[in-house]
Design a protein around this motif. Structure first.
Motif, PDB file in Angstrom:
ATOM      1  N   ALA A   2      25.179  66.630  71.525  1.00 20.40           N
ATOM      2  CA  ALA A   2      24.195  65.553  71.472  1.00 20.40           C
ATOM      3  C   ALA A   2      23.531  65.394  72.822  1.00 20.40           C
ATOM      4  CB  ALA A   2      24.874  64.245  71.077  1.00 20.40           C
ATOM      5  N   GLN A  24      22.046  60.478  71.584  1.00 21.42           N
ATOM      6  CA  GLN A  24      20.898  60.776  70.721  1.00 21.42           C
ATOM      7  C   GLN A  24      21.038  62.199  70.192  1.00 21.42           C
ATOM      8  OE1 GLN A  24      18.527  58.872  69.673  1.00 21.42           O
ATOM      9  NE2 GLN A  24      18.595  57.088  71.024  1.00 21.42           N
ATOM     10  N   TYR A  25      20.313  62.522  69.128  1.00 20.25           N
ATOM     11  CA  TYR A  25      20.306  63.892  68.611  1.00 20.25           C
ATOM     12  C   TYR A  25      19.532  64.806  69.552  1.00 20.25           C
ATOM     13  CZ  TYR A  25      21.565  61.852  64.045  1.00 20.25           C
ATOM     14  OH  TYR A  25      22.170  61.184  63.026  1.00 20.25           O
ATOM     15  N   GLU A  26      19.968  66.065  69.606  1.00 13.62           N
ATOM     16  CA  GLU A  26      19.146  67.086  70.235  1.00 13.62           C
ATOM     17  C   GLU A  26      18.034  67.503  69.280  1.00 13.62           C
ATOM     18  OE1 GLU A  26      21.971  70.171  71.079  1.00 13.62           O
ATOM     19  OE2 GLU A  26      22.016  69.651  73.202  1.00 13.62           O
ATOM     20  N   ASP A  29      18.919  69.226  65.861  1.00 12.21           N
ATOM     21  CA  ASP A  29      20.349  69.004  65.615  1.00 12.21           C
ATOM     22  C   ASP A  29      20.605  68.924  64.113  1.00 12.21           C
ATOM     23  OD1 ASP A  29      22.981  68.065  65.496  1.00 12.21           O
ATOM     24  OD2 ASP A  29      22.750  66.901  67.342  1.00 12.21           O
ATOM     25  N   ARG A  31      23.109  67.826  62.605  1.00 19.88           N
ATOM     26  CA  ARG A  31      23.780  66.590  62.192  1.00 19.88           C
ATOM     27  C   ARG A  31      22.782  65.491  61.861  1.00 19.88           C
ATOM     28  NH1 ARG A  31      27.718  66.364  67.329  1.00 19.88           N
ATOM     29  NH2 ARG A  31      25.711  67.010  68.207  1.00 19.88           N
ATOM     30  N   ASN A  32      21.558  65.641  62.327  1.00 19.21           N
ATOM     31  CA  ASN A  32      20.497  64.697  62.001  1.00 19.21           C
ATOM     32  C   ASN A  32      20.103  64.901  60.532  1.00 19.21           C
ATOM     33  OD1 ASN A  32      18.215  63.128  61.773  1.00 19.21           O
ATOM     34  ND2 ASN A  32      17.203  63.952  63.593  1.00 19.21           N
ATOM     35  N   ASN A  35      17.160  66.899  59.461  1.00 20.68           N
ATOM     36  CA  ASN A  35      17.191  68.344  59.673  1.00 20.68           C
ATOM     37  C   ASN A  35      18.127  69.067  58.712  1.00 20.68           C
ATOM     38  OD1 ASN A  35      15.397  68.249  61.886  1.00 20.68           O
ATOM     39  ND2 ASN A  35      17.067  67.743  63.289  1.00 20.68           N
ATOM     40  N   THR A 225      21.673  57.387  60.005  1.00 20.19           N
ATOM     41  CA  THR A 225      21.688  57.850  61.394  1.00 20.19           C
ATOM     42  C   THR A 225      22.535  56.962  62.293  1.00 20.19           C
ATOM     43  OG1 THR A 225      19.605  59.080  61.356  1.00 20.19           O
ATOM     44  CG2 THR A 225      20.224  58.073  63.432  1.00 20.19           C
ATOM     45  N   GLN A 229      25.585  58.606  64.473  1.00 19.39           N
ATOM     46  CA  GLN A 229      25.591  58.578  65.946  1.00 19.39           C
ATOM     47  C   GLN A 229      26.752  57.753  66.478  1.00 19.39           C
ATOM     48  OE1 GLN A 229      21.630  57.302  67.062  1.00 19.39           O
ATOM     49  NE2 GLN A 229      20.825  59.387  66.947  1.00 19.39           N
TER      50      GLN A 229
END
Length: 484
Positions: A2, A24-26, A29, A31-32, A35, A225, A229
């Motif tokens: 992350a 935060q997400y890359e 990512d 995991r988002n 995506n 989300t 997170q």
């Protein structure tokens, strides 16, 4: 990994003091939820919509078992009708409380818990020895089943980008409305077989709920989300021992008590003080009330006027499916109109087909009213129901889309207020349906409904023309536009 942002001392009172590492997400990512792969997104969408269809089907299928139920439980038709009304009551009230728990627990646990509760309530009704147990089971069944209606839109918003949501949201609307027709089609023939009757309507729903739970358990992953997170931050704190890792939700999210207060009061504030929310809610509420009147009255009408058996009466509900499909096709055109016009018209570009729905609604009701004679072929009444359902689908979907565009961050509260109004009206209407038709006849009772629909027909036209000016005077809508 992350992306970690360092946040300074100017933090909410709910956080640690000092430096906090915000998670935060890359970029890209996985995991988002936005995506997720397309197959994974469609798997989540389809199993969520399956729960929607099942909870919708349970609303209407119940009525087809009245004949054997009133005989077995020695109750009146009115007492049995209460079971239909309280199901809508559970649908309307519980969504006010579900949002805070989805913030705290996530969507997946609520789906699984609700599906188990939904299953158990069908077991309760199937084994009931008196009508009071049936009514209680139906109330709780509506409460648990409401997750299949209220949370699916949020799940779709979690995983699909705005320009991708048209088809998934249309699919959700199709199953939400057509489910009320699919259930009675099957239930009519179950009731007609003396080996099954009303208890087996509940048993078949229980079996379907069990299958739905298994699919939810396998395919439904967490999509909220804030919850994902928060879990990422907790994992980093555990792995590193550094307690400064925090998700944004942990920094800014209010307490559960505060969330509950907001969740219960803001929808009512929007419903009572916002002209856009009030008018849309009144319109869809009336349409939903008529829908539940239809569920209650189609059986007596077709049986008394045309001599239909209970199985044939259930088959009449195919009109609900056909009307929903017409609505789905209409929405495809509405989406194209929205893509062309939203830059110029703003949220009001969602209302092109809503204006058509405002006209179709009373037309369908007038045709239904003036074809309720034994001398008129039954297909005329079926066509009228199809037109009404087509209009209701348009109104239903446009109300969600328009409120979401107008209220942005407050859309959940606006839609919850609309849902509360819609289901409270749906609860009330079946309680006087038979008495009204007995006093006024089908012709004049439905003519009365059609005349009220005519009075409401200008609502989408007024909002289409004057919506920006109305919203400019609105505290919530103006603030939402500033935040979006």
């Amino acid at each position: 990994m992350a992306t970690i942002y360092t946040t300074g001392d100017n933090l909410s009172e709910h956080t640690l003091t000092g430096v906090v590492h915000e998670i935060q997400y890359e970029e890209g990512d996985r995991r988002n939820p936005i995506n997720f792969s397309k197959p994974r997104k469609w798997a989540i969408t389809m199993v969520a919509c399956m729960f929607t269809a099942l909870s919708a089907a349970a609303a209407g299928s119940y009525n087809l078992g009245f004949g054997s139920m009133t005989r077995d439980l020695n109750c009146t038709d009115f007492q049995a009708t209460i079971g239909l009304s309280v199901y809508a009551l559970g649908f309307g009230i519980i969504p006010l409380f579900s949002a805070p728990f989805s913030e705290e627990l996530g969507r997946r646990p609520l789906y699984l818990f609700s599906c188990i509760g939904f299953l158990l309530m069908h077991l309760m009704v199937a084994e009931a020895k008196n009508i009071q147990t049936v009514i209680l089971g139906r109330l709780l069944g509506g409460a648990f089943g409401s997750t299949g209606s209220t949370m699916v839109g949020g799940s779709i918003a979690d995983i699909w980008r705005p320009h991708e949501r048209g088809l998934p949201m249309s699919l959700f609307a199709v199953v939400a409305l057509s489910g009320t027709g699919i259930g009675p089609v099957a239930a009519g023939w179950i009731e007609a077989d003396p080996r099954f009757e009303w208890r087996w309507i509940q048993w078949f729903h229980l079996i379907a709920a069990g299958l739905t739970f298994c699919l939810l358990f396998v395919f439904m992953t967490e999509t909220r989300t804030t919850v994902i997170q928060t879990r990422m931050a907790k994992k980093l704190r555990k792995e590193t021992g550094d307690q400064r890792y925090r998700a944004l939700a942990e920094i800014e999210l209010p307490s559960l008590k505060t969330l509950l207060i907001i969740s219960c009061t803001r929808p009512l504030r929007l419903l009572l003080t916002e002209p856009v929310v009030a008018s849309i809610s009144l319109w869809i509420g009336f349409a939903w009330g008529i829908l539940y009147c239809m569920i209650e009255s189609i059986g007596p009408a077709f049986q008394s006027l045309h001599g239909f058996g209970v199985g044939e009466t259930g088959t009449v509900f195919v009109t609900v499916v056909i009307g929903s499909i017409l609505g789905f096709i209409s929405n495809m055109h509405q989406e194209r109109l929205y893509q062309k016009g939203h830059q110029k018209r703003g949220p009001e570009a969602r209302l092109y087909w809503a204006c058509c729905g405002g006209v179709l609604f009373p037309i369908g009701m007038f045709i239904y009213a003036w074809t309720t004679f034994p001398s008129v072929p039954w297909i005329a009444m079926a066509i009228a129901i199809t037109i009404f359902i087509w209009a209701t689908f348009i109104i239903y979907l446009s109300s969600f889309s328009y409120l979401a565009d107008c209220y942005g961050p407050y859309a959940s509260s606006a839609i919850a207020g609309q849902s509360l109004c819609r289901n409270l009206v749906a609860m009330a209407f079946p309680l006087f349906t038979r008495q009204m038709f007995n006093a006024l006849t089908y012709k004049w009772g439905n003519t009365l409904f059609a005349c009220i629909a005519v009075l409401m027909a200008p609502i989408p036209f007024i909002l289409f023309r004057y919506g920006p000016e109305i919203r400019a005077r609105s505290t919530f809508s103006r603030r939402a536009m500033e935040l979006m």
